[in-house]
Motif scaffolding. Structure first.
Motif, PDB file in Angstrom:
ATOM      1  N   LEU A   1       4.042   2.760  -6.161  1.00 23.98           N
ATOM      2  CA  LEU A   1       5.110   3.089  -5.230  1.00 23.98           C
ATOM      3  C   LEU A   1       4.962   4.532  -4.767  1.00 23.98           C
ATOM      4  O   LEU A   1       4.205   5.311  -5.340  1.00 23.98           O
ATOM      5  CB  LEU A   1       6.473   2.906  -5.899  1.00 23.98           C
ATOM      6  N   TYR A   2       5.725   4.895  -3.734  1.00 22.97           N
ATOM      7  CA  TYR A   2       5.837   6.285  -3.300  1.00 22.97           C
ATOM      8  C   TYR A   2       7.296   6.711  -3.440  1.00 22.97           C
ATOM      9  O   TYR A   2       8.209   5.884  -3.337  1.00 22.97           O
ATOM     10  CB  TYR A   2       5.398   6.444  -1.838  1.00 22.97           C
TER      11      TYR A   2
ATOM     12  N   ARG B   1       3.275  -0.797   0.805  1.00 22.95           N
ATOM     13  CA  ARG B   1       3.426   0.661   0.919  1.00 22.95           C
ATOM     14  C   ARG B   1       4.916   0.978   1.021  1.00 22.95           C
ATOM     15  O   ARG B   1       5.471   1.075   2.121  1.00 22.95           O
ATOM     16  CB  ARG B   1       2.652   1.171   2.130  1.00 22.95           C
ATOM     17  N   LEU B   2       5.556   1.127  -0.136  1.00 22.01           N
ATOM     18  CA  LEU B   2       6.998   1.309  -0.197  1.00 22.01           C
ATOM     19  C   LEU B   2       7.324   2.715  -0.671  1.00 22.01           C
ATOM     20  O   LEU B   2       6.812   3.168  -1.692  1.00 22.01           O
ATOM     21  CB  LEU B   2       7.616   0.265  -1.135  1.00 22.01           C
ATOM     22  N   ILE B   3       8.174   3.404   0.099  1.00 22.24           N
ATOM     23  CA  ILE B   3       8.661   4.739  -0.245  1.00 22.24           C
ATOM     24  C   ILE B   3      10.113   4.612  -0.682  1.00 22.24           C
ATOM     25  O   ILE B   3      10.946   4.080   0.050  1.00 22.24           O
ATOM     26  CB  ILE B   3       8.583   5.709   0.950  1.00 22.24           C
ATOM     27  N   ALA B   4      10.431   5.113  -1.867  1.00 21.43           N
ATOM     28  CA  ALA B   4      11.807   5.110  -2.355  1.00 21.43           C
ATOM     29  C   ALA B   4      12.448   6.463  -2.081  1.00 21.43           C
ATOM     30  O   ALA B   4      11.915   7.504  -2.480  1.00 21.43           O
ATOM     31  CB  ALA B   4      11.840   4.808  -3.851  1.00 21.43           C
TER      32      ALA B   4
ATOM     33  N   VAL C   1       4.104  11.218  -4.625  1.00 20.00           N
ATOM     34  CA  VAL C   1       5.341  11.909  -4.258  1.00 20.00           C
ATOM     35  C   VAL C   1       5.151  12.577  -2.909  1.00 20.00           C
ATOM     36  O   VAL C   1       4.109  13.191  -2.647  1.00 20.00           O
ATOM     37  CB  VAL C   1       5.746  12.936  -5.335  1.00 20.00           C
ATOM     38  N   LEU C   2       6.156  12.452  -2.056  1.00 22.09           N
ATOM     39  CA  LEU C   2       6.112  12.926  -0.676  1.00 22.09           C
ATOM     40  C   LEU C   2       7.311  13.829  -0.403  1.00 22.09           C
ATOM     41  O   LEU C   2       8.401  13.590  -0.927  1.00 22.09           O
ATOM     42  CB  LEU C   2       6.153  11.742   0.300  1.00 22.09           C
ATOM     43  N   LEU C   3       7.123  14.827   0.423  1.00 26.03           N
ATOM     44  CA  LEU C   3       8.218  15.727   0.778  1.00 26.03           C
ATOM     45  C   LEU C   3       9.317  14.959   1.505  1.00 26.03           C
ATOM     46  O   LEU C   3       9.049  14.169   2.415  1.00 26.03           O
ATOM     47  CB  LEU C   3       7.686  16.846   1.677  1.00 26.03           C
ATOM     48  N   GLY C   4      10.562  15.192   1.106  1.00 28.08           N
ATOM     49  CA  GLY C   4      11.702  14.557   1.770  1.00 28.08           C
ATOM     50  C   GLY C   4      12.897  15.489   1.789  1.00 28.08           C
ATOM     51  O   GLY C   4      13.158  16.185   0.810  1.00 28.08           O
TER      52      GLY C   4
END
Length: 334
Positions: A264-265, A222-225, A288-291
């Motif tokens: 990936l995320y 579970r990897l977020i870039a 895709v996640l809010l950043g």
């Protein structure tokens, strides 16, 4: 049920870690390298910028007030990448990671319903990485933050295999956030060290993970870039072409490189609506996640407005705004 709004890219500054390394000889060399890479003009701006944002970086009450103003319900808080200290020897590195993990957990514990945390591991000492990850998880953190490489080691290095295996086994989040670009003085003007350097480092690191087969061997990772994965998601076609056209490029991974984007995320911090739309198209709205990069000046002061500007469908908007991260972090819906 409506998911909370979740920002997965927010930082904390840890004075305890700074104090630990303050008198160590390796710090001077690391700072000199950082100064050389960024250039004097960037340092002259960055120093006052960080000092101005120090309350938001250290005071939980200030952080929560800023989150309220942004409409953010939950932050995933990671240490400032300046705390990696990959120059440190084994003993110092282990102390740095343990202290950073404990201090981040303490910061988040002031508002456990709204703050989740990530620790760090010493990438320069791969044999210590599993123990540091386990320590972070034992503090109640959700995983760890890593850079795009360590001195002399890329993320494809076989020495990291136990770390990837343990992260996959535990379900730990691994947040890939570069610190420093090895293009060095070529980027020492106009803040190119960040504007060009960060997305370059993201693209290189992700390419190492893809082409080497790390993601084949660890499909549950579970990897977020950070920074939307840099240049890679929007230029992945060139990687696919090389994979199919050249035996050396295609030797390490089983599938076309673009297919791994959906394993990936990516955070949404790409600074342009059309780029965010392309990221969603390439990786999938569920990846895709809010950043925001809170609270630094290269971040988004209003991340929800930046997301809204991409004009996604209502379902995709809610997924990126918080639905995907809520699932990843096991957050309750409201």
């Amino acid at each position: 049920m409506t998911p909370p709004t979740v920002d997965v890219h927010a930082h904390v500054l840890l004075p305890e870690v700074d104090a630990l390394v303050a008198d160590l000889p390796g710090l001077a060399g690391a700072r000199a390298l950082d100064a050389r890479r960024n250039g004097p003009a960037a340092l002259a701006v960055s120093g006052p910028m960080v000092r101005e944002r120090l309350p938001a970086l250290t005071d939980t009450a200030v952080r929560l007030a800023a989150m309220d103003a942004q409409g953010v319900d939950v932050q995933l808080v990671s240490p400032s990448p300046s705390h990696y200290h990959y120059w440190a020897d084994e003993g110092t590195a282990e102390k740095v990671c343990r202290l950073a993990n404990e201090a981040t957990a303490a910061h988040c514990s002031a508002a456990p319903g709204r703050l989740r945390g990530l620790g760090i591991v010493p990438l320069q000492h791969p044999d210590l990485a599993v123990r540091a990850l386990d320590h972070a998880l034992a503090q109640g953190l959700s995983g760890v933050e890593i850079s795009s490489h360590a001195p002399g080691r890329e993320l494809s290095d076989p020495a990291y295999a136990p770390f990837w295996a343990r992260a996959e086994e535990t379900g730990a989040i691994v947040f890939l956030h570069p610190f420093g670009c090895t293009l060095d003085e070529r980027l020492d003007q106009w803040y190119l060290s960040n504007t060009v350097g960060q997305p370059t480092e993201n693209a290189v690191a992700l390419s190492h993970l893809i082409f080497s087969g790390v993601l084949d061997r660890h499909p549950g990772l579970r990897l977020i870039a950070a920074h939307g994965g840099g240049y890679l998601p929007t230029h992945i076609g060139r990687s696919d072409h090389a994979w199919s056209a050249r035996s050396d490029a295609g030797a390490g991974c089983a599938h076309p490189p673009s297919s791994y984007l959906k394993r990936l995320y990516f955070d949404s911090l790409v600074h342009a609506p059309h780029v965010l739309r392309e990221l969603v198209r390439a990786a999938g709205a569920d990846r895709v996640l809010l950043g925001s990069d809170f609270p630094f000046d290269m971040g988004a002061e209003d991340p929800v407005a930046a997301l809204r500007a991409a004009r996604l469908s209502a379902a995709d908007f809610d997924a990126v705004r918080g639905g995907n991260a809520s699932t990843l972090l096991n957050l309750a819906l409201v």
